[in-house]
Design an enzyme around this catalytic site. Structure first.
Site, short mmCIF file in Angstrom:
data_model
loop_
_atom_site.label_atom_id
_atom_site.label_comp_id
_atom_site.label_asym_id
_atom_site.label_seq_id
_atom_site.Cartn_x
_atom_site.Cartn_y
_atom_site.Cartn_z
N HIS A 123 0.87 -1.18 0.00
CA HIS A 123 0.00 0.00 0.00
C HIS A 123 0.91 1.23 0.00
CE1 HIS A 123 -2.76 2.97 1.75
NE2 HIS A 123 -3.76 2.15 1.47
N ASP A 200 3.34 -4.25 7.96
CA ASP A 200 2.05 -3.58 7.83
C ASP A 200 0.96 -4.63 8.04
OD1 ASP A 200 -0.32 -2.52 6.97
OD2 ASP A 200 0.49 -1.61 5.14
N GLN A 203 -4.23 -5.27 6.97
CA GLN A 203 -5.19 -6.22 6.41
C GLN A 203 -5.06 -7.60 7.05
OE1 GLN A 203 -7.61 -5.45 4.45
NE2 GLN A 203 -6.99 -3.41 3.81
N LYS A 226 -10.30 -0.92 10.39
CA LYS A 226 -10.43 -2.12 9.56
C LYS A 226 -10.70 -3.35 10.40
CE LYS A 226 -7.18 -0.22 6.20
NZ LYS A 226 -7.95 0.11 5.00
N CYS A 364 -4.75 2.23 -3.76
CA CYS A 364 -3.54 2.79 -3.11
C CYS A 364 -2.36 1.83 -3.22
CB CYS A 364 -3.80 3.13 -1.65
SG CYS A 364 -5.05 4.39 -1.43
N1 PMP Z 1 -1.75 -0.61 4.56
C1 PMP Z 1 -2.69 -1.42 4.07
C2 PMP Z 1 -2.32 -2.83 3.67
C3 PMP Z 1 -3.99 -0.95 3.94
O1 PMP Z 1 -4.93 -1.76 3.45
C4 PMP Z 1 -4.31 0.37 4.34
C5 PMP Z 1 -5.69 0.94 4.19
N2 PMP Z 1 -6.29 0.67 2.95
C6 PMP Z 1 -3.28 1.16 4.85
C7 PMP Z 1 -2.01 0.63 4.95
C8 PMP Z 1 -3.53 2.56 5.30
O2 PMP Z 1 -4.37 2.54 6.41
P1 PMP Z 1 -4.97 3.89 7.00
O3 PMP Z 1 -5.57 4.61 5.84
O4 PMP Z 1 -5.99 3.42 7.98
O5 PMP Z 1 -3.85 4.64 7.62
#
Ligand code: PMP
Length: 406
Positions: A123, A200, A203, A226, A364
């Site tokens: 991401h 990270d 997910q 999430k 993203c």
């Molecule tokens: N890393 C991953 C794998 C994600 O799925 C997301 C959110 N889509 C993020 C980072 C960013 O998370 P946040 O927008 O809650 O900071």
């Protein structure tokens, strides 16, 4: 199957709503999960009966608010298998947690020529902060490339590790393709090469049990929203000694011990990395989400979600012209696909008109999609509350969309 998904769904008020006059079919949990009643209620109760600032007041309300907020730190530590509550730093979310690491550990430890290994699957939140760090320090950003099936090229990974690595920044589960990365294999190799490992977990935490003591990472980050909690709160977990060696990040209230006009001394962990009034209601809401996760049969719920996920993959493959983007055997949460001759945005809009919420676009993760040879996908992502009925609705919806677009 013993798990009662209808009973679980009944705890989520929004799942009984209609969108465009149709029952909501929510397949966008990867972007943000829905919230059970108990989370909404805990935040409402806080504002109605407990609100005061935390960590400062001598009065009863401030004490009540502090206790409720700080209890979440213990619940998080317990849920992820942290050794100490001080290892749990509250942030606004995954993005802020990674930026915090890049700007504290990164700015003080990374030098020109250091190699920062980042997977092509990340991401943007786990890529852009490292790009910025590389640009400001002269470090080298090194890609661990994707293979056509959506897994990582582990041969390149090992070859790059052998050339030296200061950092490995890696997701546990891909938000764009659903791939689960083989961290049990990858992390020990990175540690043996002397790298600091940032995982990270955004997910991963909602989809399976995480045990940080076993994982061996140095930092682990995720977002409350999430995992059935509110937006605006997330977690940075770090090994205590490493966190303790970090310089302060933001300056202000709560993070200090003593201040003169000229200089300050700083608070101990976790507060040293938490300047200013925190997201109190959100912290309490996250605590309620963890209570909720502890109250259900999480393992049975996860098994149910995986079964729905596998069913969805099989059913999607039956649709003529549909190509799965990412077909790793080990996958969870998200299924990306493209249908021959149909733009993802058109598909998304036509599904939305049928009450079916999916995500379209680059998720993203532009470099990951570029590596897979597409600009965007349609992504269905799943939570514990999804059922085969949701999958059947998606398939019907896609067939309607195909008829319209054909
Ligand atoms: N890393 C991953 C794998 C994600 O799925 C997301 C959110 N889509 C993020 C980072 C960013 O998370 P946040 O927008 O809650 O900071």
């Amino acid at each position: 199957m013993s798990f009662d998904v209808q009973a679980l769904r009944a705890e989520f008020p929004i799942l009984s709503d209609q969108v465009h006059g149709k029952p909501l079919v929510y397949l966008d949990t990867g972007a943000s999960s829905q919230k059970p009643e108990c989370v909404i209620e805990a935040m409402s109760q806080y504002y109605r009966h407990q609100h005061a600032n935390v960590h400062r007041g001598i009065h009863q309300l401030s004490q009540t608010a502090t206790d409720a907020y700080e209890a979440t730190r213990d619940k998080v530590a317990q849920w992820i298998g942290a050794n100490r509550r001080e290892e749990v730093i509250f942030t606004r979310g995954t993005t802020e947690s990674i930026n915090l690491i890049a700007q504290t550990w990164g700015r003080t430890q990374v030098r020109a020529g250091d190699r920062l290994l980042v997977s092509e699957l990340e991401h943007h939140a786990n890529l852009v902060p490292w790009q910025m760090l590389a640009q400001s320090t002269g470090a080298e950003l090194v890609k661990i490339p994707l293979l056509p099936d959506g897994t990582l090229d582990l041969n390149v990974y090992e070859a790059e590790l052998a050339r030296g690595a200061k950092l490995l920044a890696i997701t546990e589960v891909s938000n764009a393709l659903g791939t689960i990365l083989p961290l049990a294999d990858m992390i020990p190799k990175a540690k043996a090469a002397g790298a600091v490992v940032v995982v990270d977990g955004a997910q991963a935490v909602p989809h399976h049990r995480v045990n940080l003591a076993e994982m061996g990472a140095d930092f682990y980050v995720f977002s409350g929203h999430k995992m059935y909690g509110p937006t605006g709160i997330g977690v940075l977990w770090g090994r205590f000694d490493l966190l303790d060696s970090l310089p302060p990040w933001q300056g202000g209230g709560d993070m200090i011990e003593h201040v003169t006009f000229e200089a300050s001394t700083y608070n101990t962990l976790p507060y040293r990395l938490e300047a200013g009034t925190p997201a109190i209601a959100e912290g309490i809401g996250l605590g309620a989400a963890l209570d909720w996760l502890n109250s259900i049969d999480f393992d049975a719920a996860v098994a149910h979600e995986h079964e729905v996920f596998d069913y969805a993959r099989q059913q999607l493959k039956q649709i003529p012209g549909l190509r799965l983007i990412g077909e790793a055997d080990e996958a969870a949460g998200a299924i990306s696909f493209a249908i021959e001759g149909m733009a993802a945005s058109d598909l998304g809009t036509l599904l939305d008109h049928q009450g079916i919420a999916v995500r379209t676009g680059h998720h993203c993760a532009m470099p990951a999609l570029q590596a897979m040879g597409v600009n965007g996908t349609t992504r269905a992502s799943f939570g514990l509350y999804n059922s085969r009925d949701d999958v059947d609705a998606l398939i019907r919806g896609l067939n309607v969309a195909r008829d319209i677009l054909a």
